[in-house]
Design a protein around this motif. Structure first.
Motif, PDB file in Angstrom:
ATOM      1  N   ASP A  73       7.453  -7.441   1.003  1.00  0.00           N
ATOM      2  CA  ASP A  73       7.026  -6.055   0.792  1.00  0.00           C
ATOM      3  C   ASP A  73       6.660  -5.947  -0.681  1.00  0.00           C
ATOM      4  O   ASP A  73       7.520  -5.924  -1.546  1.00  0.00           O
ATOM      5  CB  ASP A  73       8.178  -5.110   1.164  1.00  0.00           C
ATOM      6  N   THR A  74       5.349  -5.931  -0.949  1.00  0.00           N
ATOM      7  CA  THR A  74       4.863  -6.080  -2.322  1.00  0.00           C
ATOM      8  C   THR A  74       4.463  -4.738  -2.916  1.00  0.00           C
ATOM      9  O   THR A  74       3.555  -4.071  -2.420  1.00  0.00           O
ATOM     10  CB  THR A  74       3.621  -6.995  -2.329  1.00  0.00           C
ATOM     11  N   TRP A  75       5.134  -4.351  -3.984  1.00  0.00           N
ATOM     12  CA  TRP A  75       4.774  -3.093  -4.659  1.00  0.00           C
ATOM     13  C   TRP A  75       3.895  -3.380  -5.867  1.00  0.00           C
ATOM     14  O   TRP A  75       4.251  -4.218  -6.714  1.00  0.00           O
ATOM     15  CB  TRP A  75       6.020  -2.322  -5.117  1.00  0.00           C
ATOM     16  N   TRP A  76       2.788  -2.697  -5.942  1.00  0.00           N
ATOM     17  CA  TRP A  76       1.913  -2.791  -7.115  1.00  0.00           C
ATOM     18  C   TRP A  76       0.871  -1.705  -7.038  1.00  0.00           C
ATOM     19  O   TRP A  76       0.912  -0.858  -6.142  1.00  0.00           O
ATOM     20  CB  TRP A  76       1.307  -4.182  -7.247  1.00  0.00           C
ATOM     21  N   GLN A  77      -0.086  -1.700  -7.967  1.00  0.00           N
ATOM     22  CA  GLN A  77      -1.063  -0.623  -8.080  1.00  0.00           C
ATOM     23  C   GLN A  77      -2.409  -1.171  -8.564  1.00  0.00           C
ATOM     24  O   GLN A  77      -2.446  -2.256  -9.158  1.00  0.00           O
ATOM     25  CB  GLN A  77      -0.604   0.403  -9.131  1.00  0.00           C
ATOM     26  N   THR A  78      -3.459  -0.383  -8.386  1.00  0.00           N
ATOM     27  CA  THR A  78      -4.763  -0.750  -8.947  1.00  0.00           C
ATOM     28  C   THR A  78      -4.600  -1.093 -10.430  1.00  0.00           C
ATOM     29  O   THR A  78      -5.178  -2.060 -10.928  1.00  0.00           O
ATOM     30  CB  THR A  78      -5.747   0.437  -8.797  1.00  0.00           C
ATOM     31  N   ASN A 132      -0.743   9.524  -0.663  1.00  0.00           N
ATOM     32  CA  ASN A 132      -1.059   8.193  -0.193  1.00  0.00           C
ATOM     33  C   ASN A 132      -1.312   8.282   1.310  1.00  0.00           C
ATOM     34  O   ASN A 132      -0.392   8.346   2.111  1.00  0.00           O
ATOM     35  CB  ASN A 132       0.120   7.268  -0.519  1.00  0.00           C
ATOM     36  N   ARG A 174       5.053   8.652  -4.533  1.00  0.00           N
ATOM     37  CA  ARG A 174       4.541   9.242  -5.763  1.00  0.00           C
ATOM     38  C   ARG A 174       5.347  10.472  -6.160  1.00  0.00           C
ATOM     39  O   ARG A 174       5.750  11.264  -5.314  1.00  0.00           O
ATOM     40  CB  ARG A 174       3.076   9.646  -5.582  1.00  0.00           C
ATOM     41  N   ASP A 234       5.407   6.570  -9.694  1.00  0.00           N
ATOM     42  CA  ASP A 234       6.241   6.436  -8.497  1.00  0.00           C
ATOM     43  C   ASP A 234       7.703   6.770  -8.780  1.00  0.00           C
ATOM     44  O   ASP A 234       8.211   6.535  -9.877  1.00  0.00           O
ATOM     45  CB  ASP A 234       6.179   4.992  -7.958  1.00  0.00           C
ATOM     46  N   ARG A 264      -5.121   5.995  -1.996  1.00  0.00           N
ATOM     47  CA  ARG A 264      -4.730   7.011  -2.968  1.00  0.00           C
ATOM     48  C   ARG A 264      -5.745   8.115  -3.073  1.00  0.00           C
ATOM     49  O   ARG A 264      -6.922   7.869  -3.199  1.00  0.00           O
ATOM     50  CB  ARG A 264      -4.619   6.353  -4.336  1.00  0.00           C
ATOM     51  N   ILE A 316      10.993   1.749  -3.521  1.00  0.00           N
ATOM     52  CA  ILE A 316       9.999   2.731  -3.952  1.00  0.00           C
ATOM     53  C   ILE A 316      10.026   3.904  -2.972  1.00  0.00           C
ATOM     54  O   ILE A 316       9.948   3.699  -1.757  1.00  0.00           O
ATOM     55  CB  ILE A 316       8.577   2.123  -3.964  1.00  0.00           C
ATOM     56  N   GLY A 369       0.787  -1.228   0.000  1.00  0.00           N
ATOM     57  CA  GLY A 369       0.000   0.000   0.000  1.00  0.00           C
ATOM     58  C   GLY A 369       0.812   1.267   0.000  1.00  0.00           C
ATOM     59  O   GLY A 369       0.379   2.296  -0.499  1.00  0.00           O
ATOM     60  N   GLU A 370       1.986   1.212   0.589  1.00  0.00           N
ATOM     61  CA  GLU A 370       2.840   2.392   0.690  1.00  0.00           C
ATOM     62  C   GLU A 370       4.230   1.916   1.106  1.00  0.00           C
ATOM     63  O   GLU A 370       4.393   0.757   1.514  1.00  0.00           O
ATOM     64  CB  GLU A 370       2.277   3.368   1.719  1.00  0.00           C
ATOM     65  N   PRO A 371       5.204   2.792   0.996  1.00  0.00           N
ATOM     66  CA  PRO A 371       6.535   2.369   1.427  1.00  0.00           C
ATOM     67  C   PRO A 371       6.521   2.018   2.921  1.00  0.00           C
ATOM     68  O   PRO A 371       5.858   2.680   3.705  1.00  0.00           O
ATOM     69  CB  PRO A 371       7.397   3.612   1.189  1.00  0.00           C
TER      70      PRO A 371
HETATM   71  C1  6R9 Z   1      -1.851  -2.140  -4.250  1.00  0.00           C
HETATM   72  C2  6R9 Z   1      -2.109  -0.693  -4.029  1.00  0.00           C
HETATM   73  C3  6R9 Z   1      -0.725   2.259  -5.560  1.00  0.00           C
HETATM   74  C4  6R9 Z   1       0.374   3.135  -5.023  1.00  0.00           C
HETATM   75  C5  6R9 Z   1       1.688   2.927  -5.725  1.00  0.00           C
HETATM   76  C6  6R9 Z   1       2.680   3.316  -4.642  1.00  0.00           C
HETATM   77  C7  6R9 Z   1       2.027   2.827  -3.371  1.00  0.00           C
HETATM   78  C8  6R9 Z   1       1.774   0.337  -3.018  1.00  0.00           C
HETATM   79  C9  6R9 Z   1       3.713  -0.178  -2.165  1.00  0.00           C
HETATM   80  C10 6R9 Z   1       3.703   1.197  -2.462  1.00  0.00           C
HETATM   81  C11 6R9 Z   1       5.870   1.392  -1.703  1.00  0.00           C
HETATM   82  C12 6R9 Z   1       4.905  -0.733  -1.587  1.00  0.00           C
HETATM   83  N1  6R9 Z   1       2.482   1.479  -2.977  1.00  0.00           N
HETATM   84  N2  6R9 Z   1       2.510  -0.681  -2.515  1.00  0.00           N
HETATM   85  N3  6R9 Z   1       4.780   1.979  -2.233  1.00  0.00           N
HETATM   86  N4  6R9 Z   1       5.963   0.087  -1.384  1.00  0.00           N
HETATM   87  N5  6R9 Z   1       5.010  -2.034  -1.239  1.00  0.00           N
HETATM   88  O1  6R9 Z   1      -1.771  -0.150  -2.999  1.00  0.00           O
HETATM   89  O2  6R9 Z   1      -2.731  -0.030  -5.063  1.00  0.00           O
HETATM   90  O3  6R9 Z   1      -4.194   1.790  -4.057  1.00  0.00           O
HETATM   91  O4  6R9 Z   1      -3.582   1.755  -6.513  1.00  0.00           O
HETATM   92  O5  6R9 Z   1      -1.899   2.351  -4.759  1.00  0.00           O
HETATM   93  O6  6R9 Z   1       0.624   2.804  -3.658  1.00  0.00           O
HETATM   94  O7  6R9 Z   1       2.814   4.707  -4.591  1.00  0.00           O
HETATM   95  O8  6R9 Z   1       1.765   3.727  -6.884  1.00  0.00           O
HETATM   96  P1  6R9 Z   1      -3.174   1.492  -5.103  1.00  0.00           P
END
Ligand code: 6R9
Length: 646
Positions: A408-413, A518, A512, A497, A523, A509, A384-386
Motif C-alpha cells: 500500500d504505497t502512499w505518495w503524491q504528484t 479524492n 486530506r 494529508d 485529486r 493515512i 491513490g487513496e486510503p
Molecule cells: C500517487 C498519487 C495524492 C494524494 C495524497 C493522498 C492520496 C495516495 C495513498 C493515498 C492513502 C495511499 N493517496 N496514495 N492515501 N493511502 N496509499 O495518488 O498522487 O494524484 O497527487 O494524489 O492521494 O491523499 O495526498 P496524487
C-alpha cells in the motif's frame, strides 16, 4: 483500524532484495548521511558526467531551494532505452493491451529505440527545442510513452493532460505551460466508447495563442478535421525522418516534466520535476517497493495522465529494463474479469492498481475473479487513496489467493515517487496501513501549531527533509510553491494529508485535511468545482465538499445558491452536472447537488465547511458550535433538504 498483522511469507525472505534487518540498516544509513546514501544509489543510472555534489537542499522558509546531483549530466531516454540495448534489445519493453481484448502488441527495446528516435526527430522538425514545453493529450497507447521519451531525448519538457479533461482544462494547461506543440490522437477508446480527443483539442485551441502545431496519432481512424499548416499526421511525419536521434546532454536539474495537479485554492498548479533526482528515485522505488527482478512482467493500471503513470508505467520500470504493461481499457470491459484475464494472458507477476477499482470489482462478486488462474501473480500494490481494510482483505484473499503481499504505497504528484510503503520482503503488513517510510524519507506528525508529536498519535503529515524525487517548484510561480508546501509549518514539507501513527511506528493515512477531495483516486480542488458552478448563469454561490462514497472513496457534494427568482429542480440539477463536466471534465461529475437558499457563514463571511461536510456525511448530530454563524437558522434548512439521507 484493523489489528490484523500479516507476516512476510517465508519464500519472500529468501528472494527479496531486503529483509527487515536490511531495511533497518539501509534506512539508518539513508538518514544518517543522505548525501553519501544518495550518491551511492545514483550509480544505478548511466551518467554522461557522474555528479559529485549530491544534495543541496533547504526547507528554510521562505528561501526553499531543492537541488540534487546538480553537477551531474545525463539523459532520461538514454537511461530508459539505449543503455539496455546491448543486453536486452530483443526483450519486450512494453506490452500493450487494447481496450478490445482482441488487440495487443509487444514492443521490444530495439523497437522502442526506433519509435522514440523517430518521434524525437518529428518534434525537432516541427520546431521543438531543448527547454520547450510539449503538451501531450493521448489515450493509453504506446505512442504516449514514445512521446514522453522523445521529449526527454531532446530536452523538451512534457506536460501530459489526462484524456478525461475537458477542452477548457486542456486549454488552460496549454496556455500556462506556453506549449507550442500538442500531441493528440484522432480518438481514444475506453470501455468500448470513443473519446473525441482531436475534436476536444480543436475546441481547446480556440482559447490558445493560435501559433500551435498539432501532431495527431491515428488510433481509431475516426473522422477528424485536419487544419493544413497546423495539424500533422504522426505516421506521415515519422516516415519522413531518420530512425536515429542523439540524446541531448541534460543537467540533472533541467526540467523533465510538468504535471498539473489540484490544490485547495485556485487553478491547478504545474508541478515541476527535474531530470536526475526524479529518475534515481523513480527507478530505485520501482525496484525495491515492487521487488522487481529481471524477467518479471509488471503491470500498473494507472493512466499516463497521472503521476503514477509517469513514474511507474514509464520512467521507473523502463529505467530498470523491465517489461511494463500498458492497458488502454477499463476494469469492467468487456466483463468484470478483464483485469484477471489480462494477468493470465500476459503472465503478470506484479500488479499495481487503485482502491476504487478494487472496491468496484469487489462489488461484482468473487466469481469473476475465481474463474481466472492468477497463478503468475507474486505481488499486489495499491495507490491513490486510503484502502479500507475490507477491500485490502478481499484483494489479498480473493485476488492474491492469500499468497501475495500487498504494498500500500502512499505518495503524491509532488513527491515524484513512493514515500511510505511496505517492502514486500521486509515489512509485516497491516491492512489499511502504508506502514513505514522508504529510504531517505523522514515523516513526522505535527499538531495545528506545527509542534512535532511523538509516539502513538494522530496529526498532520509532514516530511522533514528532501529526497531526490521531490518536486522543485510550481512552474512559473516559485512563490506559490513555497507558500503552498512550506508556509503552514515552517521548515517542513506539508503533504496536506492527515495521518495516524501506531505503537509500531506504522503510518495510517486518513485522507486530506485541506480542501482537496479524492474521487476515485483523482485529486480535485473543491474550489475548482465551485468556480465551474458559479460560472453557470443561474448560480450565485456554491460550496463543494467531499463525502464518503462506497466505490469512489469520496463523492462530490455541491451546495448551490441560485440567483434570485430561479427555481431549483431536477432539470436544473442535470444541467449543472453537464455544465461541470463540460468545464472540467467527466472526472469532476457532481454526485449530489443540494439547492441551498443560504450557506452557513461566519460574521466575517467565511463559509463554515466543517458544517457542510457533516451534513453531506449525514452526520448532523455532531455539528459542533454553530453559535458563531451570522445566521444559525440556515443550518436547519440544510439538514432538512440534505441529499444523502441514509
Ligand atoms: C500517487 C498519487 C495524492 C494524494 C495524497 C493522498 C492520496 C495516495 C495513498 C493515498 C492513502 C495511499 N493517496 N496514495 N492515501 N493511502 N496509499 O495518488 O498522487 O494524484 O497527487 O494524489 O492521494 O491523499 O495526498 P496524487
Amino acid at each position: 483500524m484493523s489489528e490484523k498483522v500479516y507476516p512476510v511469507p517465508a519464500s519472500w525472505k529468501k528472494t527479496a532484495y531486503v529483509d527487515d534487518a536490511g531495511y533497518k540498516k539501509m534506512y539508518a544509513e539513508s538518514i544518517k548521511d543522505p548525501a553519501k546514501f544518495w550518491g551511492k544509489h545514483a550509480k544505478r543510472l548511466d551518467w554522461f558526467k557522474v555528479p559529485k555534489k549530491v544534495k543541496n537542499t533547504t526547507y528554510a522558509y521562505p528561501k526553499v531551494s531543492i537541488k540534487w546531483y546538480e553537477d551531474g549530466v545525463l539523459n532520461v531516454s538514454y537511461n530508459c532505452i539505449d543503455r539496455h540495448l546491448k543486453k536486452r534489445g530483443d526483450q519486450v519493453a512494453i506490452i500493450w493491451e487494447g481496450d478490445d481484448p482482441y488487440y495487443d502488441k509487444k514492443i521490444t527495446y530495439n523497437e522502442l529505440y526506433e519509435h522514440v528516435c523517430r518521434f524525437a526527430n518529428v518534434l525537432k522538425k516541427n520546431g521543438v527545442k531543448k527547454g520547450d514545453c510539449v503538451t501531450i493529450y493521448l489515450p493509453m497507447i504506446p505512442e504516449a510513452a514514445y512521446a514522453m521519451l522523445a521529449c526527454a531525448r531532446i530536452g523538451a519538457v512534457h506536460s501530459i493532460v489526462f484524456g478525461g479533461f475537458s477542452p477548457d482544462s486542456l486549454a488552460s494547461r496549454i496556455n500556462d505551460a506556453n506549449s507550442k506543440l500538442i500531441i493528440t490522437a484522432d480518438e481514444g477508446m475506453r470501455g468500448g466508447r470513443k473519446v473525441p480527443l482531436k475534436a476536444n483539442c480543436d475546441d481547446a485551441l480556440k482559447r490558445c495563442a493560435g501559433n500551435e502545431k498539432v501532431v495527431v496519432v491515428r488510433r481509431t481512424g475516426g473522422a477528424v478535421t485536419m487544419i493544413p499548416g497546423r495539424d500533422l499526421w504522426y505516421h506521415d511525419e515519422a516516415a519522413s525522418v531518420p530512425a536515429d536521434c542523439k540524446p541531448e546532454k541534460m543537467k540533472a536539474e533541467d526540467p523533465l516534466f510538468i504535471l498539473y495537479t489540484s490544490g485547495s485554492t485556485g487553478k491547478p498548479k504545474g508541478v515541476l520535476h527535474t531530470t536526475g533526482g526524479y529518475l534515481v528515485y523513480a527507478s530505485m522505488t520501482h525496484q525495491y517497493v515492487f521487488d522487481y527482478h529481471d524477467g518479471d512482467i509488471y503491470w500498473c493500471t494507472a493512466d499516463v495522465g497521472w503521476v503514477t503513470g509517469h513514474s511507474y508505467i514509464v520512467y521507473g520500470p523502463l529505467a530498470n529494463g523491465a517489461t511494463t504493461l500498458m492497458f488502454e481499457g477499463v476494469p469492467n470491459y468487456p466483463t468484470n474479469s478483464r483485469f484477471w484475464e489480462v494477468i493470465d494472458k500476459h503472465k503478470v507477476n506484479i500488479f499495481y492498481t487503485a482502491p476504487t477499482a478494487i472496491r468496484a470489482l469487489m462489488g461484482a462478486g468473487e466469481g469473476a475473479v475465481a474463474k481466472t488462474s492468477r497463478k503468475s501473480l507474486r505481488l499486489l500494490g495499491s495507490v491513490g487513496e486510503p484502502i479500507n481494510p475490507e477491500a485490502w482483505e478481499w484483494y489479498h484473499r480473493v485476488v492474491g489467493d492469500e499468497r501475495c503481499p500487498i504494498v500500500d504505497t502512499w505518495w503524491q504528484t509532488e513527491t515524484g515517487g513512493i514515500l511510505i510503503t511496505p517492502l514486500p520482503g521486509a515489512t509485516k503488513l497491516k491492512p489499511g496501513s502504508a506502514t513505514r517510510p522508504f529510504f531517505g524519507i523522514q515523516p513526522a506528525l505535527v499538531d495545528d501549531k506545527g509542534v512535532i508529536l511523538e509516539g502513538d498519535t494522530s496529526g498532520n503529515l509532514v516530511i522533514l527533509d528532501s529526497w531526490p524525487g521531490q518536486m522543485r517548484t510550481v512552474f512559473g510561480d516559485h512563490d506559490r510553491f513555497v507558500q503552498t508546501y512550506f508556509s503552514t509549518y515552517k521548515g517542513m514539507y506539508f503533504t496536506g494529508d492527515g495521518c495516524r501513527r501506531d505503537k509500531d511506528g506504522y503510518y495510517w493515512i486518513t485522507g486530506r485535511v485541506d480542501d482537496v477531495i479524492n474521487v476515485s483516486g483523482h485529486r480535485l480542488g473543491t474550489a475548482e468545482v465551485e468556480s465551474a458552478l458559479v460560472a453557470h448563469p443561474k448560480v450565485s454561490e456554491a460550496a463543494v465538499v467531499g463525502y464518503p462514497h462506497d466505490i469512489k472513496g469520496q463523492g462530490i457534494y455541491c451546495y448551490v445558491t441560485l440567483m434570485a427568482g430561479e427555481e431549483g429542480d431536477d432539470e436544473l440539477r442535470k444541467d449543472l452536472v453537464a455544465h461541470v463536466r463540460k468545464e472540467i471534465g467527466p472526472l469532476a461529475t457532481p454526485d449530489k447537488i443540494q439547492f441551498a437558499p443560504g450557506l452557513p457563514k461566519t460574521r466575517s463571511g467565511k463559509i463554515m465547511r466543517r458544517i457542510l461536510r457533516k451534513i453531506a456525511e449525514d452526520d448532523f448530530a455532531a455539528l459542533g458550535d454553530t453559535s458563531t454563524l451570522a445566521d444559525p437558522s440556515v443550518v436547519d434548512d440544510l439538514i432538512e433538504k440534505r441529499q444523502n439521507k441514509r
